[in-house]
Design a protein around this motif. Structure first.
Motif: not given
Length: 234
Positions: A51, A96-97, A101, A103, A106-107, A146, A148-149, A152-153
C-alpha cells in the motif's frame, strides 16, 4: 560454466537497510565495465509495498512508512542512472481493499505507483484469511469497491510496465535464451538482465542457455522484440 544469472528474490521493506541496498546494488554492477556488463546478480529488486497509505501500512503491521519505502527506491536508483543506459527493475506487490481502506488511502497507493513506475507488480484484492485479525474487523470494503480499485490499479501498472519497456527501445541488451517462442518457431524467447521477456529470430536448439546481444526494436508492457547484434554468444 555454472549458473549464468542469479536474481535476488524478495525483501521485506522493513529489513531493506541502506547496507543491504548498497551491497546488492554494487554486486549487480560490474564497476570495471561502467555498470553495463552485469555480474551474475541481475539488477532486479522485488520489494513488496502492499500500500502507499501510511495508515493502511500501520493497520497491516508492515513496519515502515511510504517515506521509508521511497528512500529505499531512491537509494537503488542512484546506482542505476537511466540516462547512462544503466537499467534496474523494481517490482512490487499490492493489496487493494484492505479493511478500512478509504478512497484517499487508495489514491495514496496510486501516487506511490506513479512516483516509482514499477517494472512489474502483482496486484490483488484483499480477501479475508482465517485466523487473521483483519478478517474479523467490521470495516470490510465492499466487493464491488475492491473490484473497481483492482481494475484501476492493474490498468495503471500496465501503463508503467509499458513505460519501463520503452526505456529499452534502441538499446542493446544481453538476452539469456530460454527456448523457442511458443507462438513462433522461427523465434527464440529469452530475458534481459531486468527480466523482460524478449523475442528475436533464432534457432532455439542452438541458442538455448546462451547470452546473446539483442537490439530492442519493439516494446510492449510485458515483452520486447528485437534483432541479434553480431554473432557473439556466451
Amino acid at each position: 560454466g555454472g549458473v549464468a544469472r542469479v536474481r535476488f528474490a524478495t525483501s521485506h521493506p522493513r529489513y531493506m537497510s541502506d547496507d543491504v541496498v548498497d551491497t546488492l546494488a554494487s554486486s549487480m554492477r560490474d564497476v570495471e565495465s561502467g555498470g553495463r556488463s552485469h555480474g551474475r546478480l541481475m539488477p532486479v529488486f522485488h520489494i513488496p509495498a502492499q500500500s502507499g497509505s501510511d495508515r493502511v501500512l500501520k493497520d497491516m503491521g508492515r513496519g515502515y512508512t511510504k517515506e521509508r519505502y521511497m528512500s529505499i527506491v531512491d537509494r537503488i536508483n542512484r546506482y542505476f542512472p537511466t540516462a547512462a543506459h544503466e537499467f534496474v527493475a523494481i517490482t512490487s506487490d499490492f493489496i487493494v481493499g484492505f479493511p478500512g481502506e478509504t478512497n484517499e488511502d487508495f489514491e495514496d497507493t496510486l501516487h506511490l505507483m506513479d512516483e516509482v513506475k514499477f517494472s512489474a507488480a502483482m496486484c490483488a484484492a484483499y480477501s479475508p484469511r482465517p485466523n487473521t485479525p483483519a478478517a474479523l474487523w467490521e470495516n470490510q470494503v465492499p466487493e464491488d469497491v475492491k473490484e473497481k480499485r483492482l481494475k484501476e490499479i492493474l490498468a495503471l501498472q500496465e501503463q508503467h510496465a509499458l513505460y519501463r519497456s520503452r526505456e529499452l527501445l534502441d538499446t542493446v541488451q544481453d538476452v539469456l535464451v530460454e527456448g523457442p517462442n511458443p507462438k513462433d518457431g522461427t523465434q527464440v524467447l529469452g530475458r534481459t538482465p531486468t527480466n523482460r521477456i524478449t523475442f528475436f529470430p533464432g534457432n532455439a536448439q542452438e541458442l538455448k542457455g546462451t547470452i546473446v546481444r539483442v537490439r530492442i526494436s519493439d516494446a510492449r508492457p510485458f515483452t520486447l522484440s528485437g534483432e541479434r547484434v553480431g554473432d557473439d554468444v556466451r
